[in-house]
Motif scaffolding. Structure first.
Motif, PDB file in Angstrom:
ATOM      1  N   MET A 100      45.942  26.000  66.618  1.00 39.40           N
ATOM      2  CA  MET A 100      44.519  26.244  66.411  1.00 39.40           C
ATOM      3  C   MET A 100      43.762  24.919  66.411  1.00 39.40           C
ATOM      4  N   LEU A 101      42.529  24.954  66.883  1.00 39.70           N
ATOM      5  CA  LEU A 101      41.680  23.768  66.951  1.00 39.70           C
ATOM      6  C   LEU A 101      40.911  23.581  65.649  1.00 39.70           C
ATOM      7  N   PRO A 102      40.499  22.346  65.341  1.00 36.40           N
ATOM      8  CA  PRO A 102      39.714  22.112  64.128  1.00 36.40           C
ATOM      9  C   PRO A 102      38.494  23.028  64.080  1.00 36.40           C
ATOM     10  N   GLY A 103      38.247  23.573  62.909  1.00 29.34           N
ATOM     11  CA  GLY A 103      37.115  24.477  62.712  1.00 29.34           C
ATOM     12  C   GLY A 103      37.473  25.940  62.901  1.00 29.34           C
ATOM     13  N   ALA A 104      38.613  26.238  63.523  1.00 27.58           N
ATOM     14  CA  ALA A 104      39.023  27.634  63.714  1.00 27.58           C
ATOM     15  C   ALA A 104      39.284  28.277  62.353  1.00 27.58           C
ATOM     16  N   GLU A 105      39.056  29.580  62.305  1.00 22.11           N
ATOM     17  CA  GLU A 105      39.169  30.289  61.035  1.00 22.11           C
ATOM     18  C   GLU A 105      39.629  31.721  61.303  1.00 22.11           C
ATOM     19  N   THR A 106      40.496  32.232  60.439  1.00 19.95           N
ATOM     20  CA  THR A 106      40.912  33.630  60.564  1.00 19.95           C
ATOM     21  C   THR A 106      39.931  34.507  59.805  1.00 19.95           C
ATOM     22  N   GLY A 107      40.002  35.800  60.050  1.00 22.77           N
ATOM     23  CA  GLY A 107      39.278  36.739  59.213  1.00 22.77           C
ATOM     24  C   GLY A 107      40.023  36.901  57.899  1.00 22.77           C
ATOM     25  N   VAL A 108      39.390  37.496  56.924  1.00 22.55           N
ATOM     26  CA  VAL A 108      40.042  37.767  55.644  1.00 22.55           C
ATOM     27  C   VAL A 108      41.053  38.888  55.867  1.00 22.55           C
ATOM     28  N   HIS A 109      42.274  38.666  55.386  1.00 23.06           N
ATOM     29  CA  HIS A 109      43.337  39.650  55.556  1.00 23.06           C
ATOM     30  C   HIS A 109      44.364  39.477  54.445  1.00 23.06           C
ATOM     31  N   HIS A 110      45.337  40.369  54.400  1.00 27.36           N
ATOM     32  CA  HIS A 110      46.469  40.225  53.488  1.00 27.36           C
ATOM     33  C   HIS A 110      47.705  40.806  54.163  1.00 27.36           C
ATOM     34  N   HIS A 111      48.851  40.596  53.522  1.00 27.37           N
ATOM     35  CA  HIS A 111      50.125  41.059  54.068  1.00 27.37           C
ATOM     36  C   HIS A 111      50.884  41.858  53.021  1.00 27.37           C
ATOM     37  N   PRO A 112      51.646  42.887  53.432  1.00 30.26           N
ATOM     38  CA  PRO A 112      52.480  43.637  52.494  1.00 30.26           C
ATOM     39  C   PRO A 112      53.797  42.906  52.238  1.00 30.26           C
ATOM     40  N   GLY A 113      53.678  41.676  51.817  1.00 36.05           N
ATOM     41  CA  GLY A 113      54.795  40.779  51.538  1.00 36.05           C
ATOM     42  C   GLY A 113      54.278  39.353  51.576  1.00 36.05           C
TER      43      GLY A 113
END
Length: 192
Positions: A100-113
């Protein structure tokens, strides 16, 4: 996204999904990462909870194991954990590479683990309701507990390259967009 669906190099891609089944809960488990010169050598060192992964231009043997586990051969890179798992739940290990490049961002999420990230280049910041963790080469890996909402932001000035593990309940999707938790990031990773 599975690596077979990749259209550009940048992004987070699942390289291997490995069904592990029920895991022991009486000992702490960790993600063990070793590098090998080729796939044949990595396969020769693979134990029952290990998977060979080709990512970021190298061959890795990734294992979910007890503290101190070392596969045969290879160069030990890291032991990340502990990884919190629950009794009676069959788990799948989703091993990923992230570019990923600087400034990239994921959406808010979670994982079942649990999710664990080992940063090999660049810098990242993981914001959760508990605060933030910063990952960079040579630093502490980022570990997010099961079901905790989070957002990853690439900070610094370099391209971020990382290996990641999501150890998830096999009966659920590996990632879940988070809206039901009612958590909104506070911008801790962007300096807001």
């Amino acid at each position: 996204m599975p690596v077979a669906e990749r259209q550009i190099e940048c992004g987070c891609y699942i390289m291997v999904e490995h069904r592990l089944g029920l895991l022991p809960t009486d000992v702490p488990l960790h993600w063990n990462i070793a590098a090998y010169p080729n796939r044949v050598a990595a396969e020769a060192g693979r134990g029952p909870r290990g998977a060979v992964v080709e990512a970021l231009g190298r061959v890795w043997l990734m294992s979910v194991a007890e503290v101190g586990y070392r596969p045969v051969g290879g160069e030990h890179l890291a032991e990340v954990g502990p990884l919190r798992v629950e009794a009676g739940i069959p788990y799948t290990a989703a091993y990923m590479q992230g570019i990923m490049l600087p400034g990239a961002e994921t959406g808010v999420h979670h994982h079942p683990g649990p999710e664990a990230i080992l940063t090999l280049a660049g810098e990242e910041c993981m914001e959760t309701p508990a605060g933030k963790q910063v990952g960079h080469p040579g630093g502490e890996p980022v570990v997010v507990p099961p079901h905790m909402p989070h957002r990853l932001t690439v900070t610094g000035t370099e391209e971020r390259r990382a290996l990641a593990l999501v150890l998830h309940d096999s009966a659920q999707a590996w990632a879940i967009r988070t809206h039901e938790h009612g958590w909104t990031p506070q911008g801790l990773c962007r300096g807001d």
